[in-house]
Design a protein around this motif. Structure first.
Motif, PDB file in Angstrom:
ATOM      1  N   ILE A  24     -30.061 -14.455  70.337  1.00  0.00           N
ATOM      2  CA  ILE A  24     -28.727 -15.055  70.420  1.00  0.00           C
ATOM      3  C   ILE A  24     -28.837 -16.350  71.215  1.00  0.00           C
ATOM      4  CG2 ILE A  24     -26.357 -14.742  71.204  1.00  0.00           C
ATOM      5  CD1 ILE A  24     -26.706 -11.756  70.888  1.00  0.00           C
ATOM      6  N   ALA A  25     -28.587 -17.488  70.525  1.00  0.00           N
ATOM      7  CA  ALA A  25     -28.747 -18.795  71.153  1.00  0.00           C
ATOM      8  C   ALA A  25     -27.484 -19.248  71.859  1.00  0.00           C
ATOM      9  CB  ALA A  25     -29.157 -19.825  70.095  1.00  0.00           C
ATOM     10  N   SER A  26     -26.339 -19.010  71.230  1.00  0.00           N
ATOM     11  CA  SER A  26     -25.071 -19.423  71.826  1.00  0.00           C
ATOM     12  C   SER A  26     -23.951 -18.694  71.105  1.00  0.00           C
ATOM     13  CB  SER A  26     -24.878 -20.949  71.705  1.00  0.00           C
ATOM     14  OG  SER A  26     -24.899 -21.336  70.328  1.00  0.00           O
ATOM     15  N   ARG A  27     -22.720 -18.992  71.499  1.00  0.00           N
ATOM     16  CA  ARG A  27     -21.587 -18.365  70.836  1.00  0.00           C
ATOM     17  C   ARG A  27     -20.437 -19.346  70.755  1.00  0.00           C
ATOM     18  NH1 ARG A  27     -17.826 -15.287  74.701  1.00  0.00           N
ATOM     19  NH2 ARG A  27     -18.330 -16.113  76.743  1.00  0.00           N
ATOM     20  N   ASP A  28     -19.604 -19.137  69.756  1.00  0.00           N
ATOM     21  CA  ASP A  28     -18.409 -19.947  69.541  1.00  0.00           C
ATOM     22  C   ASP A  28     -17.251 -18.986  69.344  1.00  0.00           C
ATOM     23  OD1 ASP A  28     -16.514 -21.801  68.970  1.00  0.00           O
ATOM     24  OD2 ASP A  28     -17.319 -22.384  67.006  1.00  0.00           O
ATOM     25  N   ASN A  29     -16.522 -18.711  70.423  1.00  0.00           N
ATOM     26  CA  ASN A  29     -15.482 -17.680  70.428  1.00  0.00           C
ATOM     27  C   ASN A  29     -16.092 -16.338  70.020  1.00  0.00           C
ATOM     28  OD1 ASN A  29     -13.480 -19.495  71.260  1.00  0.00           O
ATOM     29  ND2 ASN A  29     -13.104 -20.167  69.157  1.00  0.00           N
ATOM     30  N   ASP A  30     -15.652 -15.746  68.888  1.00  0.00           N
ATOM     31  CA  ASP A  30     -16.172 -14.445  68.459  1.00  0.00           C
ATOM     32  C   ASP A  30     -17.376 -14.579  67.539  1.00  0.00           C
ATOM     33  OD1 ASP A  30     -14.395 -12.956  69.902  1.00  0.00           O
ATOM     34  OD2 ASP A  30     -12.905 -12.833  68.306  1.00  0.00           O
ATOM     35  N   THR A  31     -17.839 -15.800  67.311  1.00  0.00           N
ATOM     36  CA  THR A  31     -19.001 -16.028  66.445  1.00  0.00           C
ATOM     37  C   THR A  31     -20.253 -16.218  67.293  1.00  0.00           C
ATOM     38  OG1 THR A  31     -17.627 -17.075  64.755  1.00  0.00           O
ATOM     39  CG2 THR A  31     -20.002 -17.480  64.650  1.00  0.00           C
ATOM     40  N   LEU A  32     -21.312 -15.462  66.970  1.00  0.00           N
ATOM     41  CA  LEU A  32     -22.587 -15.582  67.669  1.00  0.00           C
ATOM     42  C   LEU A  32     -23.563 -16.364  66.806  1.00  0.00           C
ATOM     43  CD1 LEU A  32     -22.910 -11.944  69.033  1.00  0.00           C
ATOM     44  CD2 LEU A  32     -22.118 -13.959  70.252  1.00  0.00           C
ATOM     45  N   ILE A  33     -24.238 -17.328  67.412  1.00  0.00           N
ATOM     46  CA  ILE A  33     -25.204 -18.172  66.703  1.00  0.00           C
ATOM     47  C   ILE A  33     -26.597 -17.660  67.024  1.00  0.00           C
ATOM     48  CG2 ILE A  33     -26.077 -20.517  66.409  1.00  0.00           C
ATOM     49  CD1 ILE A  33     -23.282 -21.463  67.394  1.00  0.00           C
ATOM     50  N   LEU A  34     -27.325 -17.211  65.985  1.00  0.00           N
ATOM     51  CA  LEU A  34     -28.625 -16.568  66.141  1.00  0.00           C
ATOM     52  C   LEU A  34     -29.728 -17.463  65.589  1.00  0.00           C
ATOM     53  CD1 LEU A  34     -26.573 -14.226  66.423  1.00  0.00           C
ATOM     54  CD2 LEU A  34     -28.197 -12.770  65.229  1.00  0.00           C
ATOM     55  N   GLU A  35     -30.813 -17.624  66.350  1.00  0.00           N
ATOM     56  CA  GLU A  35     -31.988 -18.357  65.897  1.00  0.00           C
ATOM     57  C   GLU A  35     -33.079 -17.370  65.519  1.00  0.00           C
ATOM     58  OE1 GLU A  35     -33.235 -21.089  68.866  1.00  0.00           O
ATOM     59  OE2 GLU A  35     -31.426 -22.348  68.727  1.00  0.00           O
ATOM     60  N   SER A  36     -33.721 -17.595  64.386  1.00  0.00           N
ATOM     61  CA  SER A  36     -34.759 -16.689  63.901  1.00  0.00           C
ATOM     62  C   SER A  36     -35.995 -16.755  64.796  1.00  0.00           C
ATOM     63  CB  SER A  36     -35.134 -17.042  62.464  1.00  0.00           C
ATOM     64  OG  SER A  36     -36.224 -16.248  62.027  1.00  0.00           O
ATOM     65  N   LEU A  37     -36.588 -15.593  65.052  1.00  0.00           N
ATOM     66  CA  LEU A  37     -37.846 -15.532  65.798  1.00  0.00           C
ATOM     67  C   LEU A  37     -39.046 -15.568  64.862  1.00  0.00           C
ATOM     68  CD1 LEU A  37     -36.913 -12.724  68.363  1.00  0.00           C
ATOM     69  CD2 LEU A  37     -37.063 -15.180  68.803  1.00  0.00           C
ATOM     70  N   LEU A  38     -38.781 -15.474  63.547  1.00  0.00           N
ATOM     71  CA  LEU A  38     -39.871 -15.414  62.567  1.00  0.00           C
ATOM     72  C   LEU A  38     -39.996 -16.697  61.756  1.00  0.00           C
ATOM     73  CD1 LEU A  38     -39.237 -11.787  61.218  1.00  0.00           C
ATOM     74  CD2 LEU A  38     -40.752 -12.504  63.075  1.00  0.00           C
ATOM     75  N   VAL A  39     -38.858 -17.370  61.502  1.00  0.00           N
ATOM     76  CA  VAL A  39     -38.863 -18.601  60.702  1.00  0.00           C
ATOM     77  C   VAL A  39     -38.308 -19.731  61.562  1.00  0.00           C
ATOM     78  CG1 VAL A  39     -38.048 -19.727  58.606  1.00  0.00           C
ATOM     79  CG2 VAL A  39     -38.496 -17.259  58.596  1.00  0.00           C
ATOM     80  N   GLU A  40     -39.143 -20.686  61.877  1.00  0.00           N
ATOM     81  CA  GLU A  40     -38.738 -21.766  62.775  1.00  0.00           C
ATOM     82  C   GLU A  40     -37.613 -22.588  62.151  1.00  0.00           C
ATOM     83  OE1 GLU A  40     -40.752 -25.537  65.213  1.00  0.00           O
ATOM     84  OE2 GLU A  40     -41.979 -24.213  63.966  1.00  0.00           O
ATOM     85  N   GLY A  41     -36.588 -22.837  62.946  1.00  0.00           N
ATOM     86  CA  GLY A  41     -35.488 -23.684  62.514  1.00  0.00           C
ATOM     87  C   GLY A  41     -34.371 -22.962  61.795  1.00  0.00           C
ATOM     88  N   ARG A  42     -34.548 -21.685  61.451  1.00  0.00           N
ATOM     89  CA  ARG A  42     -33.497 -20.955  60.736  1.00  0.00           C
ATOM     90  C   ARG A  42     -32.428 -20.497  61.728  1.00  0.00           C
ATOM     91  NH1 ARG A  42     -34.937 -15.924  56.947  1.00  0.00           N
ATOM     92  NH2 ARG A  42     -35.636 -17.649  55.598  1.00  0.00           N
TER      93      ARG A  42
END
Length: 665
Positions: A24-42
């Motif tokens: 979990i990289a960050s959040r925007d209200n009730d939306t969580l922004i997730l960065e992939s640990l397997l595919v760079e940049g996803r």
């Protein structure tokens, strides 16, 4: 257990079955922004509710800091010996005791200032050094503030065979029981009791030319006494009343700063008569167990049943509290709002009921990293919030229903619940959900005008409650038992459990003692802990026709009935016959009520409701759990002596004039 906050790593299974790993990289209200640990940049976006639903369905799990190696470790304190468990709990009590006392820095000065107070509260005459406590705290933090960081690592060591023979262990146990008695003997007197016991045994062995048993040293017994749980020792020597006063008192005026920081739990018998959802047969007054979050005043969980409050009821309540409640609206489509409350509490505040004082519950709470405390004896005002909720339930909900009872005869006037309508159990559950979710949670409370849902949302957005994975929760919430592996598997309350996987495990380790988990609500299988791979094995009961849908309360009643009808010398077949006979008797009660509802033995019907587990997550009618027996399955009354059902009372309640809201009742 983790939170859905920045930095948390997740393993997510998509609907097509593919596995993804995110942070979990960050959040925007009730939306969580997730960065992939397997595919760079996803980068992927999820609603918080979507991830909570995936967790509840087993498609989401947290990735621990120590990776998969941690998953191989035991999830349960009970896989260790009693001595190691007590040592782990002692570490946990010292670390959390210092945290509770507001320690600012884990340095010699701060630890040494607070350590005597913690040792005094634990009644520990030999407190650890500041270096030891500091080392415990470091392990606790590295494990994510989990008790797992304090586990003993002796399972990695070589020889674990007992040095003391089993016969000597029995004598030591008797000496410890003598020490923890109301006679309050000295340690020396307890050792003399041990010497006398062994001398009597050795005298007999010498007469038969058998090698004598060694006598343990005085230091060995003293060490065992020193390792006794402080509460158990004080309870045995001074009584449970003084032991309860000595431990975990609640400080008056404690303030909370976030949701799930402190949750109060208590029971009450509802002031309402209910009837069987199908037959209309009166069942009596059910129990309500309620959990209230102190910060938001939210009702975070409840459980309604005819079962008297016990460990099983508390486990069901904890499950109701912890689980994400998105499915509640699916179960009750008439609801207008979501039940927002979920998560693992940080602290439980309990009443002083005996059901809260059991080792099984303490282990469960430790595994979930939940601290607990008790209301001071004879200080009922300390639990005001949950008591006020009971008052609100009686005033705002039950008073509107026909069939309500009154605590005081003076309040009744000319009203008599016997001559008024009663409500179906299933309808009560629906109405209670409606009241909690669509009325109480969205209305201002009388305490500072707080609106529970608004207060919950504001706090949970800033500090989300902790979550627990459902599969691990299922294991943690089981009752822990221990018995010897032998040919034929494991026996629990005379039920045999065996499988090819268990037999293979026994072939590798031999006839050793095995730790296993039992779900008191489902005796059709148990979970045996495999010490070789540190995983649980699911082992089914051999007699599935008897154990399917069987809970521990029912099985205990069957055993008692079989014991009474066979003068104590009963077999499994007698227990099965007892089940059929008890079910036949309950069916007869239903038939009598259907034919002549003017009188009913309310005590018998209430006991039948307990036996059939009429509760919010099981059945709402006696007939739901009674099998449809044809003539070949029915048992002749002559096979089992006519004896009263266990715990069934014979007090009759005249119900002539009752107006039931159940059709055709």
């Amino acid at each position: 257990m983790s939170r859905l906050i920045e930095g948390t790593k997740l393993r997510y299974q998509a609907m097509d079955g593919d596995q993804h790993e995110y942070v979990i990289a960050s959040r925007d209200n009730d939306t969580l922004i997730l960065e992939s640990l397997l595919v760079e940049g996803r980068v992927t976006r999820f609603l918080r509710s979507e991830l909570q639903a995936a967790l509840a369905k087993g498609r989401l799990e947290f990735i621990s800091a120590s990776g998969d190696e941690e998953k191989k470790l035991a999830d349960d304190l009970m896989v260790f010996s009693e001595e190691e468990r007590n040592k782990t709990l002692r570490k946990f009590r010292y670390v959390t005791g210092l945290i509770d006392r507001g320690i600012e820095y884990w340095s010699p000065q701060y630890i040494e200032d607070l350590l005597p107070a913690v040792a005094s509260a634990l009644d520990d005459p030999k407190p650890p050094s500041w270096r030891t406590v500091c080392r415990w705290h470091s392990a606790y933090v590295k494990a994510g503030y989990s008790i797992r960081g304090l586990y003993s690592l002796t399972y990695k060591q070589g020889n674990r065979n007992k040095r003391i023979k089993e016969e000597v262990e029995v004598c030591i146990k008797k000496a410890l029981d003598f020490y923890c008695s109301e006679l309050r003997p000295t340690k020396k007197a307890a050792y003399e009791r041990l010497e006398n016991e062994l001398e009597a045994i050795n005298g007999l062995r010498r007469s038969k030319n058998i090698d004598t048993l060694p006598v343990p040293s005085y230091r060995t017994l003293v060490t065992r006494i020193d390792n006794l749980a402080p509460f158990e020792e004080k309870a045995g020597r001074y009584g449970k009343h003084k032991a309860r006063i000595a431990y975990n008192p609640i400080a008056e005026g404690g303030k909370t700063s976030r949701v799930m920081e402190r949750v109060c739990v208590d029971h009450t018998k509802l002031d309402l008569f209910v009837v069987d959802s199908e037959t209309g047969m009166p069942l009596g007054r059910p129990w309500l167990t309620l959990a209230v979050d102190e910060y938001s005043r939210s009702i975070v969980g409840f459980y309604i049943t005819f079962r008297d409050p016990d460990f099983i009821v508390l486990i069901k309540l904890i499950r109701n509290i912890v689980q994400e409640k998105g499915s509640v609206k699916d179960d009750y489509p008439f609801l207008e709002n979501e039940w927002l409350c979920y998560g693992v509490p940080e602290l439980f505040i309990f009443d002083n009921g005996k059901e809260f004082w059991c080792n099984d519950l303490e282990i469960v709470l430790a595994e979930l990293n939940i601290q607990y405390a008790f209301n001071p004896v004879q200080h009922p005002w300390f639990k005001g919030k949950v008591e006020r909720k009971f008052g609100a339930i009686n005033a705002e909900l039950l008073s509107k229903m026909q069939g309500k009872t009154f605590a005081s005869l003076a309040e009744r006037d000319d009203y008599n619940p016997k001559n008024n309508a009663v409500i179906r159990f299933s309808t009560l559950i629906e109405i209670f959900h409606k009241w909690v979710i669509d009325e109480y949670q969205i209305s201002p409370t009388t305490e500072k005008g707080i609106i529970p849902n608004v207060q919950w949302n504001a706090s949970a957005d800033e500090f989300p409650p902790r979550l627990e994975q459902p599969d691990r929760l299922n294991i943690i919430l089981g009752r822990t038992e221990e018995s010897k592996l032998r040919r034929g598997g494991i026996y629990y309350k005379k039920l045999r459990y065996d499988s090819e996987e268990l037999a293979s495990y026994r072939a590798k380790v031999g006839d050793v003692k095995a730790c296993y988990k039992v779900d008191p609500d489902d005796l059709s299988s148990i979970y045996v802990f495999n010490q070789l791979v540190h995983q649980y094995i699911k082992v089914p009961a051999v007699d599935q026709s008897y154990t399917q849908g069987l809970n521990e309360v029912q099985h205990d009643i069957h055993r008692t009935y079989a014991k009474n009808t066979t003068e104590g010398n009963y077999k499994h077949e007698d227990v099965v016959r007892a089940r059929l006979e008890i079910q036949r008797r309950i069916q007869e009660e239903i038939d009598v009520w259907t034919e002549n509802p003017k009188k009913v033995a309310i005590g018998a019907s209430s006991a039948a409701a307990k036996y059939c587990d009429v509760s919010q997550d099981a059945s709402s009618s006696l007939s739901e759990v009674l099998p449809r027996m044809d003539q070949s399955e029915a048992i002749s009354p002559s096979l089992v002596a006519e004896k009263p059902l266990p715990d069934f009372e014979d007090d009759e309640l005249d119900t002539s004039g009752w107006r039931s809201n159940v059709p055709n009742a």
